[in-house]
Design a protein around this motif. Structure first.
Motif, PDB file in Angstrom:
ATOM      1  N   PHE A 138       1.267   4.113  -2.906  1.00 23.56           N
ATOM      2  CA  PHE A 138       1.112   5.543  -2.615  1.00 23.56           C
ATOM      3  C   PHE A 138       2.305   6.325  -3.163  1.00 23.56           C
ATOM      4  O   PHE A 138       2.154   7.376  -3.800  1.00 23.56           O
ATOM      5  N   ALA A 190      -6.364   2.514  -1.463  1.00 24.94           N
ATOM      6  CA  ALA A 190      -6.977   2.186  -0.174  1.00 24.94           C
ATOM      7  C   ALA A 190      -8.044   1.104  -0.313  1.00 24.94           C
ATOM      8  O   ALA A 190      -8.137   0.191   0.521  1.00 24.94           O
ATOM      9  N   THR A 229       0.834  -1.212   0.000  1.00 21.37           N
ATOM     10  CA  THR A 229       0.000   0.000   0.000  1.00 21.37           C
ATOM     11  C   THR A 229       0.863   1.255   0.000  1.00 21.37           C
ATOM     12  O   THR A 229       0.643   2.184  -0.799  1.00 21.37           O
ATOM     13  N   GLY A 287       2.487   6.570  -7.099  1.00 22.67           N
ATOM     14  CA  GLY A 287       1.672   7.692  -7.549  1.00 22.67           C
ATOM     15  C   GLY A 287       0.910   7.488  -8.840  1.00 22.67           C
ATOM     16  O   GLY A 287       0.249   8.415  -9.313  1.00 22.67           O
ATOM     17  N   MET A 346       3.173  10.664   0.818  1.00 27.51           N
ATOM     18  CA  MET A 346       1.862  10.037   0.707  1.00 27.51           C
ATOM     19  C   MET A 346       0.822  10.893   1.418  1.00 27.51           C
ATOM     20  O   MET A 346       1.166  11.801   2.177  1.00 27.51           O
ATOM     21  N   ASN A 347      -0.430  10.618   1.164  1.00 29.36           N
ATOM     22  CA  ASN A 347      -1.525  11.401   1.711  1.00 29.36           C
ATOM     23  C   ASN A 347      -1.422  11.492   3.226  1.00 29.36           C
ATOM     24  O   ASN A 347      -1.160  10.496   3.903  1.00 29.36           O
ATOM     25  N   ARG A 369      -4.715   6.481  -8.003  1.00 22.96           N
ATOM     26  CA  ARG A 369      -5.259   7.418  -7.036  1.00 22.96           C
ATOM     27  C   ARG A 369      -5.255   6.798  -5.645  1.00 22.96           C
ATOM     28  O   ARG A 369      -5.395   5.589  -5.472  1.00 22.96           O
ATOM     29  N   HIS A 370      -5.120   7.671  -4.620  1.00 20.56           N
ATOM     30  CA  HIS A 370      -5.023   7.189  -3.249  1.00 20.56           C
ATOM     31  C   HIS A 370      -6.249   6.385  -2.829  1.00 20.56           C
ATOM     32  O   HIS A 370      -6.125   5.383  -2.115  1.00 20.56           O
ATOM     33  N   ASP A 371      -7.428   6.820  -3.248  1.00 15.44           N
ATOM     34  CA  ASP A 371      -8.616   6.096  -2.832  1.00 15.44           C
ATOM     35  C   ASP A 371      -8.685   4.712  -3.466  1.00 15.44           C
ATOM     36  O   ASP A 371      -9.168   3.758  -2.836  1.00 15.44           O
ATOM     37  N   ALA A 385      -3.791   9.213   5.182  1.00 17.61           N
ATOM     38  CA  ALA A 385      -3.310   7.828   5.129  1.00 17.61           C
ATOM     39  C   ALA A 385      -2.129   7.633   6.077  1.00 17.61           C
ATOM     40  O   ALA A 385      -2.022   6.606   6.759  1.00 17.61           O
ATOM     41  N   LEU A 422     -10.821   7.158   0.882  1.00 14.92           N
ATOM     42  CA  LEU A 422      -9.489   6.838   1.401  1.00 14.92           C
ATOM     43  C   LEU A 422      -9.531   6.593   2.904  1.00 14.92           C
ATOM     44  O   LEU A 422      -9.008   5.576   3.394  1.00 14.92           O
TER      45      LEU A 422
END
Length: 606
Positions: A19, A30, A15, A22, A519-520, A25-27, A523, A468
């Motif tokens: 992330f 997830a 995961t 890139g 990363m986000n 997408r982050h969602d 997250a 996410l």
């Protein structure tokens, strides 16, 4: 190491790797992690979607809607006009603007605060003849710092509060983050404003007439009667020298030639790809008798199957010449334009406007403009009626670089939105209602009072962020239930912290901050909270100190343009490169660590 722990670490590693990669997408990443946890038996099937009912997720969605209401009613703009000094030096102006950005970010979405104050920042840069990046980067960093000061300032704080509620029975309050957060934010802003003069690189020269976003690539059409028709390319290039423009490509019969030979003879119907400053386009067109390709080409072919279908009639094309304007827009992170081209979204047929040029960090594309995929941070030059451009920018999430023409202030609604927001904050801060219920009540107030039209309410929610958060919470639960977090914490304590609570606290802060740079931040908080709680349990110290360290670290992404959406937003307008951020960001992160560790030990003693 047990099998379920090994599987948890594998999912976590993949995961984080996705992330950092890139490309997805982050969602989406997830959701993949959530599905893997369910299929491998780490998360019970019945609990797979419990994250969508988590109070932190509900609160984030409600705060996004409330922030949107403050923006569209003009409440924030009115506040900016009253609080920002109209005279004084650049240091005073930059300091006031950055402090206002931090203040707004404490109570609304910090991306929205950045988008609203960005045009003011560019006006300030123009007033003092500065490169815009000198103002934009301190503002971006200030809005990020301001988010750490309250419960609703940034999603990581809500995530941290949620873990605290599960661990101790009640979460952090509205202003529990303030004692440490305010001191760290003020110290960070002070350093940023003072050091920006030397540490922010000058990537763009500033022009007194307009904000310089760099050279654009523009397509122009050679029609009958054009001075360029029948001339050699080299001769036309010499005519363009006085306009500081150059020809970088030629399109003939839909075939593009990059760096065409100067001896090539130009014909009617040819398309020249010209690199020029937006202010010089008019001179170039007049000099050669050319027309913009977008204004003469026929309607584009039907959009691909994945483009949106719109039943509304096409925008009118009978506008008077004086109604047609040129406006520069920045593509925001999360914009519906990301990864799509002008042809995909049918810009001409739906809005009656033209994409004239694209500026992307000085990089040229070999594709035609209408087929070029747009990305966050791109600056695009649009032509058409001002109202149509505003509608397009609003729908697709773009920020105008010139005077803001999207927002139409409404005094009554602005006052109503502020009162409702203050009421929700009071309810949450006093404990009369949990934060999720208090801010949901605020959203209901917006609906009943008409502050935000009902059809726009759900458009204000950043749904990828919601997905996410909801999808990563079960992964965080698996880390705790399988003992993976305990194992990782034990490894960190034995090999790096060597049993010292203070070193462990600093280590948790630095690791969280490092992950957040790539990363986000939500997250990052979801991944680090179980580890922080496990570290505190093994050391038998106050877990609140370590959760607060995670909150601060997750809110401090200053090294890269991808660490936070506000960093991405200034990438194009500031003319920045990927490596420009660490020059100011690295010493700023050192300041944050130096200030926050003693403050954590004082306010939240071990």
């Amino acid at each position: 190491m047990q099998q379920d722990q090994l599987l948890t670490f594998a999912i976590l590693g993949i995961t984080i790797g996705l992330f950092l990669w890139g490309r997805l997408r982050h969602d989406v990443v997830a959701l993949m992690a959530l599905l893997a946890c369910v299929l491998l038996g780490l998360t019970p099937t019945a609990n797979a979607f419990d994250g969508f009912a988590h109070p932190a997720v509900i609160t984030v969605a409600a705060v996004l809607i409330l922030s949107h209401g403050l923006q569209v009613t003009g409440a924030v703009e009115a506040m900016a006009q009253k609080l920002l000094p109209r005279q004084g030096g650049v240091l005073l102006g930059c300091s006031a603007l950055t402090l206002l950005g931090a203040l707004l970010s404490a109570f609304m979405n910090n991306i929205g605060a950045m988008a609203l104050l960005m045009p003011i920042a560019m006006q300030l840069a123009q007033r003092h003849a500065l490169p815009p990046g000198k103002i934009l980067m301190p503002l971006a960093f200030g809005t990020i710092l301001g988010g750490m000061t309250t419960l609703i300032g940034t999603p990581p704080n809500l995530i941290v509060a949620g873990f605290r509620a599960e661990q101790a029975g009640n979460g952090f309050g509205m202003f529990d983050f303030s004692p440490v957060g305010i001191v760290v934010a003020l110290c960070g802003i002070l350093f940023t404003v003072l050091a920006a003069r030397w540490l922010v690189p000058e990537r763009r020269k500033h022009d007194a007439a307009s904000f310089d976003t760099g050279s654009y690539l523009t397509e122009v059409h050679i029609g009958q009667g054009s001075k360029a028709a029948g001339k050699h390319l080299g001769e036309v290039e010499r005519w363009l020298d006085d306009s500081d423009a150059q020809i970088v490509g030629l399109v003939r019969n839909d075939f593009r030639v990059t760096a065409p030979h100067p001896g090539r003879l130009l014909q009617d119907g040819d398309i020249l790809v010209i690199e020029a400053d937006p202010d010089d386009l008019g001179a170039v067109l007049t000099l050669l008798g050319l027309k913009l390709e977008e204004s003469v080409r026929p309607e584009s072919t039907p959009a691909p199957e994945d483009s949106e279908i719109d039943d509304s009639p096409p925008a009118t094309r009978t506008e008077r010449a004086e109604d047609i304007t040129l406006q520069e827009l920045v593509v925001q992170p999360g914009s519906l334009l990301n990864g799509r081209s002008a042809s995909d979204v049918q810009i001409r047929s739906r809005f009656g406007i033209n994409l004239l040029a694209i500026s992307r960090q000085g990089h040229r594309s070999i594709r035609r403009l209408r087929w070029t995929e747009l990305h966050a941070g791109d600056v695009i030059l649009m032509q058409g009626p001002a109202e149509a451009i505003s509608g397009f920018a609003s729908e697709f999430g773009c920020v105008p670089l010139a005077q803001r023409s999207i927002l139409i202030p409404n005094r009554r609604k602005a006052i109503t939105s502020v009162l409702i927001m203050l009421g929700a904050i009071v309810l949450a801060a006093s404990g009369l209602l949990p934060a999720a219920l208090a801010f949901t009540a605020g959203v209901l107030g917006f609906m009943l009072s008409g502050v935000v039209p009902l059809r726009r309410i759900y458009e204000a929610v950043d749904w990828p962020i919601i997905v996410l958060l909801a999808a990563l919470l079960p992964l965080a639960g698996a880390m705790a239930s399988t003992g993976a977090a305990d194992l990782l914490a034990k490894t960190l304590l034995e090999h790096l912290a060597q049993g010292s609570p203070v070193l462990a606290l600093a280590l948790v802060l630095v690791v969280t901050m490092s992950l957040s740079d790539f990363m986000n931040n939500a997250a990052t908080a979801a991944v680090m909270c179980p580890i922080a709680l496990s570290v505190a349990a093994q050391l038998q110290v106050n877990p609140d100190s370590f959760l607060m360290a995670v909150a601060i670290g997750a809110s401090c992404a200053f090294l890269t343009p991808i660490g936070h959406q506000n960093n991405t937003l200034i990438l194009g307008p500031g003319g920045f490169r990927f490596a420009d951020y660490w020059r100011l960001g690295l010493p700023l992160e050192l300041v944050v660590v130096a200030v926050s560790v003693p403050m954590l030990l004082w306010v939240w003693p071990l």
